[in-house]
Scaffold this active site. Structure first.
Site, PDB file in Angstrom:
ATOM      1  N   LYS A  97       0.870  -1.322   0.028  1.00  0.00           N
ATOM      2  CA  LYS A  97      -0.019   0.105   0.045  1.00  0.00           C
ATOM      3  C   LYS A  97       0.719   1.129   0.031  1.00  0.00           C
ATOM      4  O   LYS A  97       0.567   2.172  -0.889  1.00  0.00           O
ATOM      5  CB  LYS A  97      -0.915   0.071   1.180  1.00  0.00           C
ATOM      6  CG  LYS A  97      -2.150  -1.111   1.207  1.00  0.00           C
ATOM      7  CD  LYS A  97      -2.891  -1.188   2.597  1.00  0.00           C
ATOM      8  CE  LYS A  97      -2.076  -1.334   3.886  1.00  0.00           C
ATOM      9  NZ  LYS A  97      -1.529  -2.445   4.051  1.00  0.00           N
ATOM     10  N   THR A  98       1.778   1.296   1.035  1.00  0.00           N
ATOM     11  CA  THR A  98       2.661   2.482   1.036  1.00  0.00           C
ATOM     12  C   THR A  98       3.502   2.809  -0.381  1.00  0.00           C
ATOM     13  O   THR A  98       3.745   3.731  -0.773  1.00  0.00           O
ATOM     14  CB  THR A  98       3.510   2.395   2.231  1.00  0.00           C
ATOM     15  OG1 THR A  98       2.864   2.203   3.493  1.00  0.00           O
ATOM     16  CG2 THR A  98       4.563   3.588   2.192  1.00  0.00           C
ATOM     17  N   ASP A 142      -1.997   7.461   5.985  1.00  0.00           N
ATOM     18  CA  ASP A 142      -1.903   5.713   6.142  1.00  0.00           C
ATOM     19  C   ASP A 142      -2.878   5.608   7.434  1.00  0.00           C
ATOM     20  O   ASP A 142      -3.369   6.537   8.301  1.00  0.00           O
ATOM     21  CB  ASP A 142      -0.533   5.549   6.641  1.00  0.00           C
ATOM     22  CG  ASP A 142      -0.086   4.009   6.327  1.00  0.00           C
ATOM     23  OD1 ASP A 142      -1.022   3.366   5.721  1.00  0.00           O
ATOM     24  OD2 ASP A 142       1.027   3.898   6.689  1.00  0.00           O
ATOM     25  N   THR A 191      -5.878  -1.325   6.490  1.00  0.00           N
ATOM     26  CA  THR A 191      -5.846  -2.479   6.807  1.00  0.00           C
ATOM     27  C   THR A 191      -7.084  -3.153   6.821  1.00  0.00           C
ATOM     28  O   THR A 191      -7.450  -4.166   7.018  1.00  0.00           O
ATOM     29  CB  THR A 191      -4.978  -3.137   7.928  1.00  0.00           C
ATOM     30  OG1 THR A 191      -5.359  -2.250   9.036  1.00  0.00           O
ATOM     31  CG2 THR A 191      -3.567  -2.738   7.565  1.00  0.00           C
ATOM     32  N   ARG A 250       6.684  -7.903   2.426  1.00  0.00           N
ATOM     33  CA  ARG A 250       7.430  -7.841   3.338  1.00  0.00           C
ATOM     34  C   ARG A 250       8.101  -8.654   4.331  1.00  0.00           C
ATOM     35  O   ARG A 250       9.364  -8.611   4.675  1.00  0.00           O
ATOM     36  CB  ARG A 250       6.706  -6.563   4.471  1.00  0.00           C
ATOM     37  CG  ARG A 250       7.636  -6.163   5.518  1.00  0.00           C
ATOM     38  CD  ARG A 250       6.727  -5.207   6.633  1.00  0.00           C
ATOM     39  NE  ARG A 250       6.529  -3.946   6.194  1.00  0.00           N
ATOM     40  CZ  ARG A 250       5.372  -3.184   6.263  1.00  0.00           C
ATOM     41  NH1 ARG A 250       4.450  -3.804   6.974  1.00  0.00           N
ATOM     42  NH2 ARG A 250       5.293  -2.178   5.573  1.00  0.00           N
TER      43      ARG A 250
HETATM   44  N1  LIG Z   1       4.294  -5.253  -5.551  1.00  0.00           N
HETATM   45  C1  LIG Z   1       5.534  -5.129  -4.794  1.00  0.00           C
HETATM   46  N2  LIG Z   1       6.552  -5.436  -5.610  1.00  0.00           N
HETATM   47  C2  LIG Z   1       7.665  -5.359  -4.952  1.00  0.00           C
HETATM   48  N3  LIG Z   1       8.174  -5.257  -3.696  1.00  0.00           N
HETATM   49  C3  LIG Z   1       7.031  -4.819  -3.204  1.00  0.00           C
HETATM   50  C4  LIG Z   1       5.816  -4.763  -3.656  1.00  0.00           C
HETATM   51  N4  LIG Z   1       4.792  -4.566  -2.393  1.00  0.00           N
HETATM   52  C5  LIG Z   1       5.396  -4.385  -1.580  1.00  0.00           C
HETATM   53  N5  LIG Z   1       6.836  -4.533  -1.454  1.00  0.00           N
HETATM   54  C6  LIG Z   1       7.924  -4.576  -0.786  1.00  0.00           C
HETATM   55  O1  LIG Z   1       7.497  -4.971   0.716  1.00  0.00           O
HETATM   56  C7  LIG Z   1       7.766  -3.813   1.407  1.00  0.00           C
HETATM   57  C8  LIG Z   1       6.675  -3.798   2.241  1.00  0.00           C
HETATM   58  O2  LIG Z   1       5.326  -2.875   1.398  1.00  0.00           O
HETATM   59  P1  LIG Z   1       4.562  -1.481   1.820  1.00  0.00           P
HETATM   60  O3  LIG Z   1       4.331  -0.869   0.737  1.00  0.00           O
HETATM   61  O4  LIG Z   1       5.292  -0.792   2.963  1.00  0.00           O
HETATM   62  O5  LIG Z   1       3.170  -2.484   2.667  1.00  0.00           O
HETATM   63  P2  LIG Z   1       2.032  -1.938   3.434  1.00  0.00           P
HETATM   64  O6  LIG Z   1       2.188  -0.391   3.305  1.00  0.00           O
HETATM   65  O7  LIG Z   1       0.827  -2.589   2.408  1.00  0.00           O
HETATM   66  O8  LIG Z   1       2.157  -2.321   4.496  1.00  0.00           O
HETATM   67  C9  LIG Z   1       8.087  -2.669   0.634  1.00  0.00           C
HETATM   68  O9  LIG Z   1       9.217  -1.835   1.414  1.00  0.00           O
HETATM   69  C10 LIG Z   1       8.551  -3.277  -0.682  1.00  0.00           C
HETATM   70  O10 LIG Z   1      10.155  -3.539  -0.369  1.00  0.00           O
HETATM   71 MG   LIG Z   2       2.370   0.925   4.790  1.00  0.00          MG
END
Ligand SMILES: Nc1ncnc2c1ncn2[C@@H]1O[C@H](COP(=O)(O)OP(=O)(O)O)[C@@H](O)[C@H]1O
Ligand SMILES: [Mg+2]
Length: 382
Positions: A97-98, A142, A191, A250
């Site tokens: 998401k981030t 977020d 989430t 992650r």
């Molecule tokens: N589609 C993707 N392709 C490659 N790496 C990804 C992808 N999605 C997430 N990641 C990796 O996973 C890590 C966590 O993702 P993040 O966007 O922070 O998750 P969320 O915000 O949903 O908790 C990121 O830093 C990245 O390295």
């Molecule tokens: Mg996040």
């Protein structure tokens, strides 16, 4: 109150010509505290999450349908010279998401501000973000489901009409002044899409759900990140890590880093061999299904203390001494998705598959029967 302007779009990547924000550059440029553009990647940095995060949409692996739709949003927005419509991203933690929220403004060449729902306790906390939003820029909020009601209501006219209403004075002197904002985009991440109020959800033109990743996508992420970390990994090792990452990038990244540590100690060249990966995963107590200790503890608590359920979330959380939110956000989504537990109106139930997974015989009790006995296990990820 922290207002974090992360970067100015177009800068910092070095592999693409910078694009101008559609409404022209905001005055003043990026505020102090922004990371210097083009900062080289340091493999020993603690900020791996940041370092391994894709910078551009083309580097985002998997989620093909979502990425395709986002590409259309971006292309159409650019072609019209418009501001992107508000976008809501939901999905379990660590799923991207981030990542998408930071990739999008970079692709559009606009500024990004980052705020977190729980940190915005009153409308005044949101005010600087709104008044600082440059034309076409993105405000990433977020955990948007945790915005207090008053902040949410303050955000509505800002999202709808790019206007805020500020109440001044009280009693007879009370009056409201309106302030016009620059057109901007809210990207909300949550989430818990279910916890978002209906009016909040309705303010988002675009809504995208990110689901767990297929093993092949995680293999690709691990391969690419091994290159970024300047280490080598065998195909089998990459696959082993991928299939034990609970469909979550992650977690895949974390396992890669932990196996790399073992590789540094065991292998002359620091290569992540299949043996090294097996040793690391064993040491980390990640089982063949990708469950971690805490996941297995959840299942065992449900079985031992609650006879397999149904049991309420609060009760399970209390028994495990873990906050209910942690269980609901971090532990349950994967257990649900892989058919190890079910959510019923009366509470959580461990399925037969869960019993078998922890090496036990499923009980044939009425408590279990109505919820899971007759149903085939849900689709397994791995
Ligand atoms: N589609 C993707 N392709 C490659 N790496 C990804 C992808 N999605 C997430 N990641 C990796 O996973 C890590 C966590 O993702 P993040 O966007 O922070 O998750 P969320 O915000 O949903 O908790 C990121 O830093 C990245 O390295
Ligand atoms: Mg996040």
């Amino acid at each position: 109150m922290v207002r974090e302007t992360v970067f100015q779009g177009g800068s910092g990547s070095g592999d693409e010509p910078p694009r101008r924000p559609p409404g022209g550059s905001p005055p003043g440029g990026p505020p102090p505290g922004s990371p210097p553009p083009g900062q080289p990647f340091n493999p020993d940095d603690d900020q791996f999450d940041e370092a391994l995060r894709p910078k551009h949409l083309e580097q985002v692996i998997g989620q093909a349908k979502v990425v395709e739709r986002i590409q259309v949003m971006l292309d159409a927005t650019r072609k019209r010279g418009d501001t992107l419509g508000h976008l809501l991203l939901d999905g379990p933690p660590g799923i991207g998401k981030t990542t998408l929220a930071t990739v999008i403004p970079r692709e559009l060449g606009v500024e990004l501000q980052i705020a977190a729902g729980p940190a915005l306790s009153a409308p005044k906390d949101l005010l600087p973000y709104l008044t600082n939003a440059s034309p076409g820029s993105v405000l990433f909020i977020d955990e948007i489901h945790r915005l207090p009601a008053a902040v949410e209501e303050f955000l509505y006219p800002a999202m709808e009409d790019f206007r805020i209403d500020i109440a001044l004075g009280d009693g007879l002197n009370a009056r409201t002044i309106n302030m016009q904002l620059k057109p901007f985009t809210v990207i909300g991440a949550t989430t818990r899409a279910g916890m978002l109020t209906a009016p909040m959800r309705d303010r988002f033109v675009y809504r995208e759900h990110l689901d767990f990743y297929e093993v092949e996508d995680l293999v690709e992420i691990i391969r690419r990140n091994a290159v970024k970390l300047r280490t080598t990994i065998t195909d089998t090792a990459a696959f082993e890590i991928a299939r034990r990452s609970q469909g979550t990038p992650r977690k895949a990244n974390n396992l890669l880093l932990r196996t790399r540590d073992v590789a540094t100690l065991r292998d002359d060249k620091g290569e992540i061999t299949t043996e090294v990966a097996a040793e690391a995963l064993e040491m980390l107590e990640i089982d063949t299904f990708g469950l971690e200790r805490q996941d297995r503890r959840y299942l065992e608590t449900l079985m031992d203390i609650f006879g397999g359920g149904p049991a309420g979330l609060q009760a399970i959380a209390h028994s495990m001494s873990v906050p209910p939110d942690t269980l609901e956000d971090d532990i349950e989504p994967f257990l649900l998705r892989s058919g190890l537990i079910q959510r019923t109106p009366r509470g959580r139930v461990a399925t037969d598959a869960a019993y078998r997974h922890v090496g036990r015989t499923p009980p044939r009790t009425p408590g279990n029967a109505d919820d899971s006995d007759d149903e085939p296990p849900q689709k397994k990820l791995f």
